[in-house]
Design a protein around this motif. Structure first.
Motif, PDB file in Angstrom:
ATOM      1  N   LEU A 182       9.990   0.131  -6.507  1.00  0.00           N
ATOM      2  CA  LEU A 182       8.574   0.739  -6.526  1.00  0.00           C
ATOM      3  C   LEU A 182       7.635  -0.019  -5.567  1.00  0.00           C
ATOM      4  N   ARG A 183       7.061   0.791  -4.662  1.00  0.00           N
ATOM      5  CA  ARG A 183       6.197   0.045  -3.342  1.00  0.00           C
ATOM      6  C   ARG A 183       4.852   0.346  -3.750  1.00  0.00           C
ATOM      7  N   THR A 184       4.058  -0.964  -3.616  1.00  0.00           N
ATOM      8  CA  THR A 184       2.807  -0.892  -3.938  1.00  0.00           C
ATOM      9  C   THR A 184       1.913  -1.429  -2.792  1.00  0.00           C
ATOM     10  N   PHE A 185       0.593  -1.295  -2.941  1.00  0.00           N
ATOM     11  CA  PHE A 185      -0.361  -1.770  -1.875  1.00  0.00           C
ATOM     12  C   PHE A 185      -1.472  -1.942  -2.498  1.00  0.00           C
ATOM     13  N   GLY A 186      -2.265  -3.202  -2.029  1.00  0.00           N
ATOM     14  CA  GLY A 186      -3.671  -3.349  -2.393  1.00  0.00           C
ATOM     15  C   GLY A 186      -3.691  -4.565  -3.287  1.00  0.00           C
ATOM     16  N   LEU A 187      -2.761  -5.274  -3.784  1.00  0.00           N
ATOM     17  CA  LEU A 187      -2.856  -6.388  -4.787  1.00  0.00           C
ATOM     18  C   LEU A 187      -1.772  -7.373  -4.031  1.00  0.00           C
ATOM     19  N   ILE A 188      -2.066  -8.814  -4.047  1.00  0.00           N
ATOM     20  CA  ILE A 188      -1.282  -9.613  -3.667  1.00  0.00           C
ATOM     21  C   ILE A 188      -0.251 -10.046  -4.712  1.00  0.00           C
ATOM     22  N   PHE A 249      -1.580   1.647  -7.932  1.00  0.00           N
ATOM     23  CA  PHE A 249      -1.056   0.624  -6.720  1.00  0.00           C
ATOM     24  C   PHE A 249       0.183   1.117  -5.970  1.00  0.00           C
ATOM     25  N   ILE A 250       0.892   1.940  -6.785  1.00  0.00           N
ATOM     26  CA  ILE A 250       2.250   2.389  -6.500  1.00  0.00           C
ATOM     27  C   ILE A 250       2.141   3.679  -5.565  1.00  0.00           C
ATOM     28  N   TYR A 251       2.516   3.625  -4.310  1.00  0.00           N
ATOM     29  CA  TYR A 251       2.426   4.724  -3.606  1.00  0.00           C
ATOM     30  C   TYR A 251       3.654   5.503  -3.402  1.00  0.00           C
ATOM     31  N   GLY A 252       4.974   4.727  -3.516  1.00  0.00           N
ATOM     32  CA  GLY A 252       6.074   5.385  -3.454  1.00  0.00           C
ATOM     33  C   GLY A 252       7.415   4.543  -3.872  1.00  0.00           C
ATOM     34  N   ARG A 253       8.570   5.142  -3.853  1.00  0.00           N
ATOM     35  CA  ARG A 253       9.914   4.775  -4.411  1.00  0.00           C
ATOM     36  C   ARG A 253      10.849   4.448  -3.293  1.00  0.00           C
ATOM     37  N   ASP A 254      11.735   3.372  -3.494  1.00  0.00           N
ATOM     38  CA  ASP A 254      12.851   3.331  -2.700  1.00  0.00           C
ATOM     39  C   ASP A 254      12.584   3.285  -1.133  1.00  0.00           C
ATOM     40  N   ASP A 255      12.848   4.195  -0.359  1.00  0.00           N
ATOM     41  CA  ASP A 255      13.069   3.943   1.039  1.00  0.00           C
ATOM     42  C   ASP A 255      11.218   4.897   1.512  1.00  0.00           C
ATOM     43  N   ASP A 256      10.700   5.149   0.603  1.00  0.00           N
ATOM     44  CA  ASP A 256       9.287   5.664   1.074  1.00  0.00           C
ATOM     45  C   ASP A 256       8.618   4.677   1.722  1.00  0.00           C
ATOM     46  N   THR A 257       7.538   5.315   2.734  1.00  0.00           N
ATOM     47  CA  THR A 257       6.889   4.217   3.490  1.00  0.00           C
ATOM     48  C   THR A 257       5.359   4.940   3.230  1.00  0.00           C
ATOM     49  N   LEU A 258       4.494   3.978   3.220  1.00  0.00           N
ATOM     50  CA  LEU A 258       2.933   4.308   3.180  1.00  0.00           C
ATOM     51  C   LEU A 258       2.652   5.460   3.983  1.00  0.00           C
ATOM     52  N   ARG A 396      -1.679  -5.695   8.806  1.00  0.00           N
ATOM     53  CA  ARG A 396      -2.272  -5.434   7.429  1.00  0.00           C
ATOM     54  C   ARG A 396      -3.625  -4.462   7.546  1.00  0.00           C
ATOM     55  N   ALA A 397      -4.197  -4.334   8.735  1.00  0.00           N
ATOM     56  CA  ALA A 397      -5.492  -3.428   8.835  1.00  0.00           C
ATOM     57  C   ALA A 397      -4.707  -2.164   8.694  1.00  0.00           C
ATOM     58  N   VAL A 398      -3.679  -1.797   9.499  1.00  0.00           N
ATOM     59  CA  VAL A 398      -3.080  -0.415   9.586  1.00  0.00           C
ATOM     60  C   VAL A 398      -2.917   0.240   8.174  1.00  0.00           C
ATOM     61  N   PHE A 399      -2.027  -0.859   7.351  1.00  0.00           N
ATOM     62  CA  PHE A 399      -1.556  -0.196   6.025  1.00  0.00           C
ATOM     63  C   PHE A 399      -3.071  -0.303   5.064  1.00  0.00           C
ATOM     64  N   ALA A 400      -3.865  -0.983   5.370  1.00  0.00           N
ATOM     65  CA  ALA A 400      -4.991  -0.914   4.424  1.00  0.00           C
ATOM     66  C   ALA A 400      -5.937   0.510   4.695  1.00  0.00           C
ATOM     67  N   ALA A 401      -5.801   0.830   6.140  1.00  0.00           N
ATOM     68  CA  ALA A 401      -6.314   1.955   6.298  1.00  0.00           C
ATOM     69  C   ALA A 401      -5.633   3.135   5.695  1.00  0.00           C
ATOM     70  N   LEU A 402      -4.218   3.355   5.669  1.00  0.00           N
ATOM     71  CA  LEU A 402      -3.521   4.253   5.148  1.00  0.00           C
ATOM     72  C   LEU A 402      -3.788   4.499   3.706  1.00  0.00           C
ATOM     73  N   ASP A 403      -3.823   3.091   3.188  1.00  0.00           N
ATOM     74  CA  ASP A 403      -3.983   3.117   1.494  1.00  0.00           C
ATOM     75  C   ASP A 403      -5.538   3.855   1.283  1.00  0.00           C
ATOM     76  N   MET A 404      -6.719   3.449   2.198  1.00  0.00           N
ATOM     77  CA  MET A 404      -7.695   3.772   1.823  1.00  0.00           C
ATOM     78  C   MET A 404      -7.709   5.150   1.843  1.00  0.00           C
ATOM     79  N   LEU A 405      -7.201   5.824   2.900  1.00  0.00           N
ATOM     80  CA  LEU A 405      -6.708   7.536   2.913  1.00  0.00           C
ATOM     81  C   LEU A 405      -6.089   8.001   1.867  1.00  0.00           C
ATOM     82  N   ARG A 406      -4.897   7.302   1.524  1.00  0.00           N
ATOM     83  CA  ARG A 406      -4.404   7.668   0.100  1.00  0.00           C
ATOM     84  C   ARG A 406      -5.206   7.783  -0.953  1.00  0.00           C
ATOM     85  N   ARG A 407      -5.966   6.876  -1.333  1.00  0.00           N
ATOM     86  CA  ARG A 407      -6.775   7.021  -2.383  1.00  0.00           C
ATOM     87  C   ARG A 407      -7.913   7.834  -2.286  1.00  0.00           C
TER      88      ARG A 407
END
Length: 413
Positions: A182-188, A249-258, A396-407
């Protein structure tokens, strides 16, 4: 059955090349229930290889090596193999013909030195290489399995996926295993663990691992049982629990990318995206367009490093830059809004910050990043404080931006 992975090459042991092969092989073996017990690296020396191979065969049932199968003088793996297994190198005419055809398709004449790659250990099984001239080698003897693969990552990955994994699965080694990531972003990692641990109850044979990286924290579930259905059920039970406690915080599974998850959301909602970048210098746009078919939702981007570029290309008011500076909430919002308007996009992301290693102040230290998002509902920005490493801050900035858009798309607060 225990496995040892041996990566071969002076470039590996001197640190000039990062060993990504071992991690790829280990992760794929885990998927079929095989445990890697040892990882070894050895240089381009026949005696050292021979010693490493013999030791590995003593302590593990399966040995997989990568590297040293090329045509040049420093490619010595086959010499070590035939010493260990007391076999001769035998010329394989059909292998040579395949190599010649590969060069001919590229309009090239095969260098004579490549004939060395048609010399293979007597009685060895061959794993075809679709991307290169060095075939994989398999020797099964006295209950041991020895597999030697080319060191070029793309070639190794193809042979592992198409040939080695099906071969090893057919041996039916170990109990059935189900692995879910399970792939997460946004928390340490530690904050994520604080959410998960209080009510976590792991069934027998189930493990949970936290795997942090600049892309977020992966939660790897490993479930083992007497049959495949039981292993899958155990993995699913833990997946449901994790989704209940940290699902947003979970955006995907296995080989998914943000980037692939965000791209799919844009497609599903028939929306388009544009980006405006300062400190990331195009890395956000590059990450988005790494996904095949991104042109269906990505319109383009503006790389505005200088303040003049921000005003001329993104319509950022000079007063904002004078009063608040380029690294500010106001500038990030204006960059996003200007980008959205200029490129006629449904959404626009902007990134402005101090990537480092210098340029920071007491008020705006290195690692400070503002990310803006503009949509039909207006613009807003969020601030992040990353570290002191320039490349890490950019990623980190790139993936934080993508997660902002996801949310934003999913309306997650």
């Amino acid at each position: 059955m225990d496995v040892e992975i041996i990566t071969i090459g002076d470039e590996i042991i001197t640190g000039h090349t990062i060993d990504t092969n071992a991690s790829f092989i280990a992760s794929r073996l885990m998927d079929i229930g095989l445990a890697v017990k040892f990882k070894t690296s050895v240089g381009d020396n026949v005696e050292a290889m021979e010693e490493a191979f013999r030791l590995a065969l003593k302590r593990c049932q399966i040995v997989i090596t990568t590297g040293g199968l090329g045509p040049t003088d420093d490619d010595l793996t086959k010499r070590a193999i035939v010493k260990v297994f007391k076999r001769n190198l035998v010329f394989q005419e059909e292998i040579l013909e395949d190599i010649k055809k590969r060069y001919a398709r590229r309009g090239l004449e095969m260098p004579a030195i490549n004939q060395n790659q048609a010399l293979l250990p007597q009685g060895a099984r061959i794993f075809p290489n679709k991307h290169g001239s060095a075939v994989g080698i398999n020797i099964a003897e006295d209950g041991k399995i020895f597999i030697s693969l080319p060191g070029v990552p793309s070639e190794m990955r193809q042979i592992i996926t198409d040939e080695v994994l099906p071969y090893l699965k057919a041996l039916k080694t170990g109990k059935p295993l189900k692995v879910v990531k399970l792939r997460t972003f946004g928390l340490i990692e530690s904050r994520l663990a604080e959410m998960i641990i209080p009510n976590l109850k792991l069934e027998p044979g189930v493990r949970l691992a936290y795997l942090p990286s600049p892309r977020g924290v992966d939660l790897r579930i490993i479930a083992q049982a007497d049959d495949e259905s039981q292993a899958a059920e155990k993995a699913q039970n833990l997946t449901r629990y994790l989704d209940s406690v940290c699902g947003k915080f979970i955006y995907g599974r296995d080989d998914d990318t943000l980037e692939s998850a965000v791209g799919q959301l844009l497609l599903d909602n028939d929306r388009t995206l544009a980006v405006a970048e300062s400190c990331t210098a195009g890395e956000l746009g590059m990450t988005i367009t790494a996904i095949p078919g991104a042109s269906r939702y990505f319109l383009g981007g503006v790389l505005a490093y200088a303040n003049e570029a921000k005003t001329e290309l993104l319509d950022v008011d000079e007063k904002i830059l004078i009063e608040h500076g380029a690294v500010s909430e106001q500038c990030a919002m204006a960059m996003a809004a200007g980008c959205r308007k200029r490129l006629h996009a449904d959404y626009a992301l902007s990134i402005t910050g101090i990537a480092g290693p210098d340029g920071g102040t007491d008020d705006k230290p290195v690692g400070l990043v503002w990310i803006g998002l503009a949509s039909a509902h207006g613009s807003y920005a969020q601030t992040f404080q990353f570290g002191s490493n320039r490349e890490y801050n950019r990623s980190r900035a790139v993936f934080a931006a993508l997660d902002m858009l996801r949310r934003e798309i999913l309306d997650i607060t």
